[in-house]
Design a protein around this motif. Structure first.
Motif, short mmCIF file in Angstrom:
data_model
loop_
_atom_site.label_atom_id
_atom_site.label_comp_id
_atom_site.label_asym_id
_atom_site.label_seq_id
_atom_site.Cartn_x
_atom_site.Cartn_y
_atom_site.Cartn_z
N PRO A 190 0.81 -1.22 0.00
CA PRO A 190 0.00 0.00 0.00
C PRO A 190 0.84 1.26 0.00
N SER A 191 0.28 2.33 -0.57
CA SER A 191 0.95 3.63 -0.55
C SER A 191 0.70 4.32 0.78
N ALA A 192 1.59 5.24 1.11
CA ALA A 192 1.43 6.00 2.34
C ALA A 192 0.22 6.91 2.24
N ARG A 193 -0.40 7.17 3.37
CA ARG A 193 -1.54 8.09 3.42
C ARG A 193 -1.10 9.48 2.98
N PRO A 194 -1.80 10.13 2.03
CA PRO A 194 -1.37 11.45 1.56
C PRO A 194 -1.61 12.53 2.60
N ARG A 195 -0.90 13.63 2.47
CA ARG A 195 -1.12 14.78 3.33
C ARG A 195 -2.53 15.31 3.09
N PRO A 196 -3.26 15.62 4.14
CA PRO A 196 -4.62 16.14 3.95
C PRO A 196 -4.62 17.45 3.16
N ASP A 197 -5.71 17.67 2.41
CA ASP A 197 -5.85 18.91 1.67
C ASP A 197 -6.19 20.06 2.63
N GLY A 198 -5.80 21.24 2.23
CA GLY A 198 -6.18 22.42 2.99
C GLY A 198 -5.26 22.71 4.15
N ALA A 199 -5.50 23.86 4.76
CA ALA A 199 -4.69 24.28 5.90
C ALA A 199 -4.99 23.40 7.10
N PRO A 200 -4.00 23.18 7.97
CA PRO A 200 -4.25 22.37 9.17
C PRO A 200 -5.25 23.04 10.09
N ASP A 201 -5.96 22.21 10.85
CA ASP A 201 -6.92 22.73 11.81
C ASP A 201 -6.23 23.30 13.04
N LEU A 202 -5.04 22.82 13.31
CA LEU A 202 -4.25 23.38 14.42
C LEU A 202 -2.79 23.07 14.20
N SER A 203 -1.94 23.90 14.80
CA SER A 203 -0.49 23.71 14.76
C SER A 203 0.04 23.77 16.18
N LEU A 204 0.92 22.83 16.53
CA LEU A 204 1.40 22.69 17.89
C LEU A 204 2.92 22.61 17.92
N PRO A 205 3.59 23.34 18.80
CA PRO A 205 5.03 23.16 18.98
C PRO A 205 5.29 22.04 19.98
N VAL A 206 6.24 21.18 19.69
CA VAL A 206 6.65 20.12 20.61
C VAL A 206 8.17 20.17 20.72
N ARG A 207 8.66 20.61 21.86
CA ARG A 207 10.11 20.71 22.05
C ARG A 207 10.64 19.45 22.72
N THR A 208 11.64 18.85 22.11
CA THR A 208 12.31 17.71 22.72
C THR A 208 13.37 18.20 23.69
N ASP A 209 13.78 17.32 24.58
CA ASP A 209 14.77 17.68 25.60
C ASP A 209 16.16 17.20 25.17
N PRO A 210 17.20 17.97 25.45
CA PRO A 210 18.56 17.54 25.06
C PRO A 210 18.96 16.18 25.63
N ASP A 211 18.36 15.79 26.76
CA ASP A 211 18.71 14.51 27.39
C ASP A 211 17.69 13.41 27.09
N GLN A 212 16.76 13.67 26.20
CA GLN A 212 15.62 12.77 26.04
C GLN A 212 16.02 11.39 25.50
N ALA A 213 16.89 11.34 24.51
CA ALA A 213 17.30 10.04 23.96
C ALA A 213 18.05 9.22 24.99
N ALA A 214 18.86 9.87 25.82
CA ALA A 214 19.60 9.15 26.87
C ALA A 214 18.64 8.53 27.88
N LEU A 215 17.53 9.21 28.14
CA LEU A 215 16.54 8.69 29.07
C LEU A 215 15.73 7.57 28.43
N TYR A 216 15.29 7.78 27.19
CA TYR A 216 14.43 6.80 26.53
C TYR A 216 15.14 5.46 26.33
N ARG A 217 16.43 5.46 26.09
CA ARG A 217 17.12 4.20 25.83
C ARG A 217 17.12 3.28 27.04
N LEU A 218 16.84 3.81 28.22
CA LEU A 218 16.75 2.98 29.41
C LEU A 218 15.53 2.07 29.37
N LEU A 219 14.60 2.33 28.44
CA LEU A 219 13.42 1.49 28.30
C LEU A 219 13.70 0.23 27.48
#
Length: 266
Positions: free
Chosen positions: A140-169
């Protein structure tokens, strides 16, 4: 064996046990805060559904270890998750895994590894250069980007230490912590686990949908480009019926595409 011969191959079963510490550590690793008591305090704990993906990571690793593809060049292409029941705060989860599909992309193959349990069904799509050309279907092909402007836009900031923490899982691949290993993999520095980035995005998406992140029921996204610890993601989202379609970019470069999340009231 050519790549197509792996379709349907069982990868075994495994039971993984954990106590409340692991889902709390997981929540912190994907962006929860100390004030999110129902994610980080054992007395009120609701387990994030994407925690299941850390329990099932053994399955795609098992396929690589079995010699299906070159583990040095294969990459995680797409992730899907369907939630069947809430994960317990602590306990044991029994899982079984198999190669559900193998798609022929010409110069590469895509291996779909599906893990099932009473709590979830999860599928890893692994893009393996040099394994295609065996005469199979393209898939199957990937789902295409929806038409039109997004309904909302959100900033998500990652942490500089985040990968070091996640690898403990459990995902201890050196490229997420060791600069030399990252450079050997073609990256300028250690980079985020794709599953960490994806889970981090679900937290603000849930809030925007008026849902709790533990109310996630279905999730899918394609990993388009790497994210580095400390990057800020710009997440665009579109309402699509009961689901939320989304993409994420860093400095104009798409890092998550063909995303879709569905939440239901808990």
């Amino acid at each position: 064996m050519n790549a197509g011969d792996w379709k349907g191959r069982p990868l075994g079963t495994r039971t993984v046990s954990y106590d409340e510490t692991r889902p709390i550590l997981y929540a912190l690793a994907v962006g929860a805060h100390a004030t999110d008591l129902d994610l980080v305090f054992e007395e009120r704990l609701r387990v994030l559904p994407t925690f299941a993906l850390t329990l099932a990571q053994w399955a795609p690793d098992a396929l690589g270890s079995a010699g299906a593809f070159d583990v040095r060049t294969a990459v995680h292409g797409t992730q899907r998750l369907r939630v069947l029941a809430p994960l317990p705060r602590s306990g044991a989860v029994e899982m079984s895994a198999h190669v559900s599909d193998v798609w022929d992309k010409g110069r590469a193959a895509v291996f779909d590894v599906t893990v099932t349990s009473e709590y979830f069904e999860a599928t890893w799509s692994l893009f393996a250069p040099g394994s295609g050309g065996f005469g199979g279907e393209r898939g199957p092909s990937a789902r295409p980007r929806p038409d039109g402007a997004p309904d909302l836009s959100l900033p998500v900031r990652t942490d500089p230490d985040q990968a070091a923490l996640y690898r403990l899982l459990g995902d201890r691949h050196h490229m997420h912590i060791d600069p030399d290993a990252a450079k050997a993999a073609g990256m300028p520095r250690p980079f985020m686990h794709g599953l960490c980035t994806l889970a981090a995005v679900t937290l603000p998406l849930a809030a925007a949908a008026g849902a709790h992140p533990a109310d996630l029921r279905e999730l899918e996204a394609r990993f388009a480009s790497p994210v580095f610890p400390g990057d800020e993601l710009a997440v665009d989202a579109w309402k699509a019926g009961d689901a939320t379609a989304f993409e994420a970019a860093v400095d104009g470069t798409t890092v998550l595409s063909a995303g879709q999340a569905t939440f239901t009231a808990g």
